[in-house]
Design an enzyme around this catalytic site. Sequence first.
Site, PDB file in Angstrom:
ATOM      1  N   GLN A  16      -6.734  11.143  -5.656  1.00 29.24           N
ATOM      2  CA  GLN A  16      -8.180  11.217  -6.503  1.00 29.24           C
ATOM      3  C   GLN A  16      -9.204  10.467  -5.756  1.00 29.24           C
ATOM      4  OE1 GLN A  16      -9.630   9.249 -10.558  1.00 29.24           O
ATOM      5  NE2 GLN A  16      -7.328   9.403 -10.481  1.00 29.24           N
ATOM      6  N   SER A  17      -8.912   9.318  -5.107  1.00 33.78           N
ATOM      7  CA  SER A  17     -10.179   8.633  -4.873  1.00 33.78           C
ATOM      8  C   SER A  17     -11.067   9.531  -3.683  1.00 33.78           C
ATOM      9  CB  SER A  17      -9.866   7.303  -4.077  1.00 33.78           C
ATOM     10  OG  SER A  17      -8.798   7.563  -2.946  1.00 33.78           O
ATOM     11  N   LEU A  71      -2.982  22.867   7.772  1.00 37.87           N
ATOM     12  CA  LEU A  71      -2.990  22.614   9.116  1.00 37.87           C
ATOM     13  C   LEU A  71      -1.942  21.462   9.359  1.00 37.87           C
ATOM     14  CD1 LEU A  71      -4.416  23.187  11.883  1.00 37.87           C
ATOM     15  CD2 LEU A  71      -5.993  21.387  11.161  1.00 37.87           C
ATOM     16  N   LYS A  74       0.205  16.873  12.982  1.00 37.75           N
ATOM     17  CA  LYS A  74       1.005  16.312  14.013  1.00 37.75           C
ATOM     18  C   LYS A  74       1.407  17.213  15.070  1.00 37.75           C
ATOM     19  CE  LYS A  74       2.101  12.345  11.003  1.00 37.75           C
ATOM     20  NZ  LYS A  74       3.029  11.722  10.007  1.00 37.75           N
ATOM     21  N   PHE A  96      -5.971   8.196   3.585  1.00 39.89           N
ATOM     22  CA  PHE A  96      -4.645   8.001   3.919  1.00 39.89           C
ATOM     23  C   PHE A  96      -4.169   6.726   3.951  1.00 39.89           C
ATOM     24  CE2 PHE A  96      -5.341  12.053   6.657  1.00 39.89           C
ATOM     25  CZ  PHE A  96      -4.433  12.869   5.964  1.00 39.89           C
ATOM     26  N   ARG A 103      -2.262   6.969  13.737  1.00 31.63           N
ATOM     27  CA  ARG A 103      -0.917   7.359  14.295  1.00 31.63           C
ATOM     28  C   ARG A 103      -1.083   9.120  14.660  1.00 31.63           C
ATOM     29  NH1 ARG A 103       0.773   3.770  10.335  1.00 31.63           N
ATOM     30  NH2 ARG A 103       0.677   5.222   8.621  1.00 31.63           N
ATOM     31  N   LYS A 135      -0.587  -0.063   0.762  1.00 26.50           N
ATOM     32  CA  LYS A 135      -1.080   1.206   0.006  1.00 26.50           C
ATOM     33  C   LYS A 135      -1.620   0.708  -1.333  1.00 26.50           C
ATOM     34  CE  LYS A 135       2.029   4.656   2.119  1.00 26.50           C
ATOM     35  NZ  LYS A 135       3.321   5.316   1.839  1.00 26.50           N
ATOM     36  N   GLU A 138      -4.829   3.401  -8.216  1.00 26.28           N
ATOM     37  CA  GLU A 138      -5.880   3.192  -9.184  1.00 26.28           C
ATOM     38  C   GLU A 138      -5.626   1.756  -9.931  1.00 26.28           C
ATOM     39  OE1 GLU A 138      -8.564   4.787 -10.643  1.00 26.28           O
ATOM     40  OE2 GLU A 138      -8.847   2.872 -11.591  1.00 26.28           O
ATOM     41  N   ASP A 167     -10.364   4.708  -8.325  1.00 26.95           N
ATOM     42  CA  ASP A 167     -10.229   5.758  -7.568  1.00 26.95           C
ATOM     43  C   ASP A 167     -11.566   6.738  -7.561  1.00 26.95           C
ATOM     44  OD1 ASP A 167      -7.624   5.868  -6.741  1.00 26.95           O
ATOM     45  OD2 ASP A 167      -6.784   6.780  -8.413  1.00 26.95           O
ATOM     46  N   GLY A 246     -23.538  -7.743 -22.396  1.00 26.42           N
ATOM     47  CA  GLY A 246     -24.750  -8.350 -21.874  1.00 26.42           C
ATOM     48  C   GLY A 246     -25.185  -9.241 -22.989  1.00 26.42           C
ATOM     49  N   GLY A 247     -26.501  -9.410 -23.170  1.00 23.41           N
ATOM     50  CA  GLY A 247     -27.213 -10.488 -23.895  1.00 23.41           C
ATOM     51  C   GLY A 247     -27.406 -10.167 -25.163  1.00 23.41           C
TER      52      GLY A 247
HETATM   53  N1  CAO Z   1      -0.117  17.079   8.570  1.00 20.07           N
HETATM   54  C1  CAO Z   1       0.767  16.286   9.045  1.00 20.07           C
HETATM   55  N2  CAO Z   1       0.960  15.117   8.511  1.00 20.07           N
HETATM   56  C2  CAO Z   1       0.201  14.848   7.637  1.00 20.07           C
HETATM   57  C3  CAO Z   1      -0.783  15.680   6.998  1.00 20.07           C
HETATM   58  C4  CAO Z   1      -1.099  16.869   7.380  1.00 20.07           C
HETATM   59  N3  CAO Z   1      -2.010  17.931   7.267  1.00 20.07           N
HETATM   60  N4  CAO Z   1      -1.702  15.216   6.218  1.00 20.07           N
HETATM   61  C5  CAO Z   1      -0.997  13.965   5.756  1.00 20.07           C
HETATM   62  N5  CAO Z   1       0.078  13.678   6.615  1.00 20.07           N
HETATM   63  C6  CAO Z   1       0.875  12.682   6.990  1.00 20.07           C
HETATM   64  C7  CAO Z   1       0.147  11.227   7.268  1.00 20.07           C
HETATM   65  O1  CAO Z   1      -0.346  11.176   8.531  1.00 20.07           O
HETATM   66  C8  CAO Z   1       1.091  10.319   7.095  1.00 20.07           C
HETATM   67  O2  CAO Z   1       2.174  10.165   7.849  1.00 20.07           O
HETATM   68  P1  CAO Z   1       2.512   8.827   8.576  1.00 20.07           P
HETATM   69  O3  CAO Z   1       2.983   8.054   7.460  1.00 20.07           O
HETATM   70  O4  CAO Z   1       3.676   9.269   9.675  1.00 20.07           O
HETATM   71  O5  CAO Z   1       1.355   8.258   9.323  1.00 20.07           O
HETATM   72  C9  CAO Z   1       2.065  10.752   5.548  1.00 20.07           C
HETATM   73  O6  CAO Z   1       1.504  12.230   5.586  1.00 20.07           O
HETATM   74  C10 CAO Z   1       1.522  10.022   4.231  1.00 20.07           C
HETATM   75  O7  CAO Z   1       0.378   9.941   4.230  1.00 20.07           O
HETATM   76  P2  CAO Z   1      -0.048   8.504   3.159  1.00 20.07           P
HETATM   77  O8  CAO Z   1       0.640   7.472   3.764  1.00 20.07           O
HETATM   78  O9  CAO Z   1      -1.622   8.591   3.301  1.00 20.07           O
HETATM   79  O10 CAO Z   1       0.419   8.938   1.777  1.00 20.07           O
HETATM   80  P3  CAO Z   1       1.396   8.364   0.619  1.00 20.07           P
HETATM   81  O11 CAO Z   1       1.758   9.492  -0.289  1.00 20.07           O
HETATM   82  O12 CAO Z   1       2.580   7.697   1.346  1.00 20.07           O
HETATM   83  O13 CAO Z   1       0.525   7.340   0.119  1.00 20.07           O
HETATM   84  C11 CAO Z   1      -1.565   6.320  -1.039  1.00 20.07           C
HETATM   85  C12 CAO Z   1      -0.518   7.619  -0.800  1.00 20.07           C
HETATM   86  C13 CAO Z   1      -2.515   6.978  -1.867  1.00 20.07           C
HETATM   87  C14 CAO Z   1      -0.777   5.266  -1.572  1.00 20.07           C
HETATM   88  C15 CAO Z   1      -2.077   6.168   0.651  1.00 20.07           C
HETATM   89  O14 CAO Z   1      -2.614   7.343   0.929  1.00 20.07           O
HETATM   90  C16 CAO Z   1      -3.176   5.156   0.435  1.00 20.07           C
HETATM   91  O15 CAO Z   1      -3.096   3.923   0.251  1.00 20.07           O
HETATM   92  N6  CAO Z   1      -4.631   5.520   0.559  1.00 20.07           N
HETATM   93  C17 CAO Z   1      -5.546   4.804   0.567  1.00 20.07           C
HETATM   94  C18 CAO Z   1      -5.971   4.032  -0.807  1.00 20.07           C
HETATM   95  C19 CAO Z   1      -6.309   5.490  -1.643  1.00 20.07           C
HETATM   96  O16 CAO Z   1      -7.073   6.267  -1.273  1.00 20.07           O
HETATM   97  N7  CAO Z   1      -5.647   5.326  -2.974  1.00 20.07           N
HETATM   98  C20 CAO Z   1      -5.985   6.053  -3.978  1.00 20.07           C
HETATM   99  C21 CAO Z   1      -5.153   7.105  -4.068  1.00 20.07           C
HETATM  100  S1  CAO Z   1      -5.602   7.993  -5.603  1.00 20.07           S
HETATM  101  O17 CAO Z   1      -4.806   6.993  -6.685  1.00 20.07           O
END
Ligand code: CAO
Length: 424
Positions: A16-17, A71, A74, A96, A103, A135, A138, A167, A246-247
């Site tokens: 979402q964010s 796409l 990796k 991410f 990475r 990580k 919201e 978010d 507020g006030g």
């Molecule tokens: N091709 C290949 N790999 C991809 C890709 C693509 N097009 N898009 C994403 N990936 C991979 C990433 O590289 C990552 O791999 P590694 O862990 O090996 O580096 C993997 O997908 C997972 O990405 P992620 O860790 O961002 O996703 P997650 O589901 O595990 O975590 C979240 C989600 C939201 C907790 C985390 O992204 C985060 O903390 N983001 C920052 C804060 C944020 O925006 N939070 C709000 C989310 S909305 O509530």
Amino acid sequence: MKALDGVKILDFTHVQSGPTCTQLLAWFGADVIKVERPGVGDATRKQLVDVPGADSLYFTMLNHNKRSIELNSKNETGKEVLTRLIETCDVMVENFAPGALDRMGFTWERIQEINPRMILASIKGFGPGKYEDCKVYENVAQCAGGAASTTGFLGGVPTVTGAQIGDSGTGLHLALGIVTALYQRETSGRGQKVSAAMQDGVLNLCRVKLRDQQRLAAGPLKEYSQFGEGIAFGEATPRAGNDSGGGQPGRILKCKGWETDPDAYTYFITQAAVWEAICDVIGEPEWKTKPGYATPPERLDKLNEVFDRIEQWTMTKTKFEVMEICNPLNIPVGPILSMKELMEDDGLRETGTIVDVDHPERGRYVTVGCPVKLSDSPVEVVRSPLLGEHTVEVLTDVLGYGGDDLATVIDSGAVGEVDKVAAE
Ligand code: CAO
């Protein structure tokens, strides 16, 4: 002509964010190219599904006016395509987990090498420091940013709000950072890194609560209900129920029908400037001059009595009648509107804040349009893209692939399944 015409955004966001931010930029006219993992896409496509087989409302409502390319970033060919996207685009937006972009091999240093004019905009849960690797979703941000400790009722548990301030709020902050960086690039000629942490964004929105934290040193917070109730203040800004921030003291009060309708309430503000009108409306004209009631400071220890009396009056009216009676008298009130009422609101439809959108998989649905209106850059809400809907279009029209080059990329599997006949 749109405000951000010509700006190309490499949208590497998910959930979402980040998508909130890039959706706004798309509404202002930027060409937003959403890069998604082949065959999978943004996780929200398949979260909270209401129509089997169709993209969820969670996804569609956050990804309007974008193009989607599948796409694998990796895979070696995928990295080459991503490099060309970085060369071509103005802004790369990502949210991410910490370190994920590094990475993949796309550090900030590497991105600058590829395109020194690139603006890299990132959302993380926390800024640099002890929690930077965490990580965050919201509600974690609402808790860590001060919203939860100051929301809810005194004596109750910390409470999160329905407004997605962690978010969508941080997405808004990031969008401002991006257009500011684009503006600075006009003179500097260089890109820069724009970072917005969700904890920081929430704290920014809780600014008045940090104000109150410091005011505690000077004595009790007299506009908080607990002051009138004789309850001592602790060390930190307390939860203040529905007290106004507020006030001008305010409360949520029952209206006619509250026994059966959970949203038959109004917010009522006892603004000092209209105190006399309030006294007349509720049938307490003597309060206009009565010692202990006539001025705002005198009333602060009697807010429960004052609002109980006003509520006796609001309970005889519907929330809309309260509005109709109070508005001409300049008394600030507002009905508690349910999502159902908002969705059916004609005024919001006329301004484009509530919009109907047609989608090939799920049919017609309702969404929130752009909440910011630019007179010279009108917004037309266009449905969200299907996964990989624009893969070939982006490869050819944006990146200039063609002939054997295009076939090589498609055959590598880096861009997911595409219609090879159509591609030719
Ligand atoms: N091709 C290949 N790999 C991809 C890709 C693509 N097009 N898009 C994403 N990936 C991979 C990433 O590289 C990552 O791999 P590694 O862990 O090996 O580096 C993997 O997908 C997972 O990405 P992620 O860790 O961002 O996703 P997650 O589901 O595990 O975590 C979240 C989600 C939201 C907790 C985390 O992204 C985060 O903390 N983001 C920052 C804060 C944020 O925006 N939070 C709000 C989310 S909305 O509530």
